[in-house]
Scaffold this active site. Structure first.
Site, PDB file in Angstrom:
ATOM      1  N   LYS A   1       6.557 -14.675 -16.628  1.00 55.69           N
ATOM      2  CA  LYS A   1       6.847 -16.016 -17.283  1.00 55.69           C
ATOM      3  C   LYS A   1       5.351 -16.492 -17.750  1.00 55.69           C
ATOM      4  O   LYS A   1       4.491 -16.713 -17.254  1.00 55.69           O
ATOM      5  CB  LYS A   1       7.159 -17.196 -15.984  1.00 55.69           C
ATOM      6  CG  LYS A   1       8.462 -17.048 -15.266  1.00 55.69           C
ATOM      7  CD  LYS A   1       8.699 -18.005 -14.361  1.00 55.69           C
ATOM      8  CE  LYS A   1       8.787 -19.329 -14.727  1.00 55.69           C
ATOM      9  NZ  LYS A   1       9.193 -20.252 -13.498  1.00 55.69           N
TER      10      LYS A   1
HETATM   11  O1  G3P Z   1       9.909 -23.313 -13.088  1.00 57.69           O
HETATM   12  C1  G3P Z   1      10.329 -24.546 -13.448  1.00 57.69           C
HETATM   13  C2  G3P Z   1      11.045 -25.416 -12.772  1.00 57.69           C
HETATM   14  O2  G3P Z   1      11.204 -24.825 -11.350  1.00 57.69           O
HETATM   15  C3  G3P Z   1      10.706 -26.850 -12.709  1.00 57.69           C
HETATM   16  O3  G3P Z   1      11.459 -27.689 -11.660  1.00 57.69           O
HETATM   17  O4  G3P Z   1      12.104 -29.252 -10.180  1.00 57.69           O
HETATM   18  O5  G3P Z   1       9.541 -28.934 -10.763  1.00 57.69           O
HETATM   19  O6  G3P Z   1      11.310 -29.723 -12.506  1.00 57.69           O
HETATM   20  P1  G3P Z   1      11.334 -28.717 -11.384  1.00 57.69           P
END
Ligand code: G3P
Length: 229
Positions: A86
């Protein structure tokens, strides 16, 4: 649509796989930090848990192209050569996406907040582009629409890149993307469980079970082999 687990807790991953054949696991540095373990060893352990054919995505943290390349090579050597690297869509990241693609590495372009970033990452060679749906919603944008627009652009331009939508607060956001035909989503365990659960199903199951046992009780004493007039 692939459905992946956005989490790094081994017990949670094992429990989720015990219930359903998910398509892999995605992580980011924050998710790894929450586990308080050596991140490389943890990623190896997650990889070992996954059934063959499932994807593992892990993120680089360097802000230079050289640093990203070094980290990517380290992870590919140490964890798994078929894993997805990533890479955030910074300028340094875009160059790294192009270079990694030329080496045949699977790349997921991440931290995407605009359709144009996703388009450029796809053109650079990313296999997946990860828009942050819920974070976009919290910024006053329409995260589902941004992800759907990216999907449409990829198909319109015949690009070999798919949306891997991330950052979900609820299962409705995922359902809406499913209807749009996006390639993949990744979500936290509580959101994934909500995709399946419904109280009405539980009630129906309970009623069927009660009716069956009531029937068993009723036919006790009735000779089922006896011919009725
Ligand atoms: O990897 C990106 C994703 O996990 C972000 O999720 O819930 O932290 O916005 P969040």
């Amino acid at each position: 649509m692939l459905v992946l687990i956005d989490h790094a807790n081994l017990k949670e991953i094992e429990a989720l796989y015990d219930m359903y054949p998910y398509d892999g696991v995605t992580t980011n540095p924050t998710i790894l930090k929450n586990e308080h373990k050596n991140p490389i060893q943890l990623l190896k352990d997650i990889r070992a848990l996954l059934p063959s054919g499932c994807q593992l995505h892990a993120q680089v943290i360097s802000d230079t192209t050289e640093g990203i390349m070094e980290e990517a090579h380290f992870m590919l050597n140490e964890i798994a050569e078929d894993m997805f690297i990533k890479v955030p869509v910074s300028s340094a990241g875009m160059k790294a996406i192009y270079l990694l693609k030329s080496e045949g590495v699977n790349v997921t372009a991440t931290a995407i907040y605009t359709a144009m970033q996703a388009f450029m990452a796809g053109k650079a060679g990313a296999r997946y582009a990860a828009p942050y749906v819920n974070r976009l919603d919290n910024m006053g944008a329409d995260g589902v629409q941004v992800a759907a627009d990216i999907h449409q652009m990829f198909r319109l331009h015949n690009m070999e890149c798919d949306v891997l939508a991330a950052s979900f607060k609820n299962s409705q956001q995922i359902l809406n993307l499913c209807k749009k035909g996006v390639g993949a989503v990744t979500a936290a365990p509580e959101v994934l469980r909500a995709l399946i659960q419904h109280d009405a199903t539980f009630t129906a199951e309970e009623n069927f079970e009660n009716d069956f046992y009531s029937l068993v009780h009723e036919i006790k004493g009735i000779d089922l082999n006896r011919k009725h007039d």
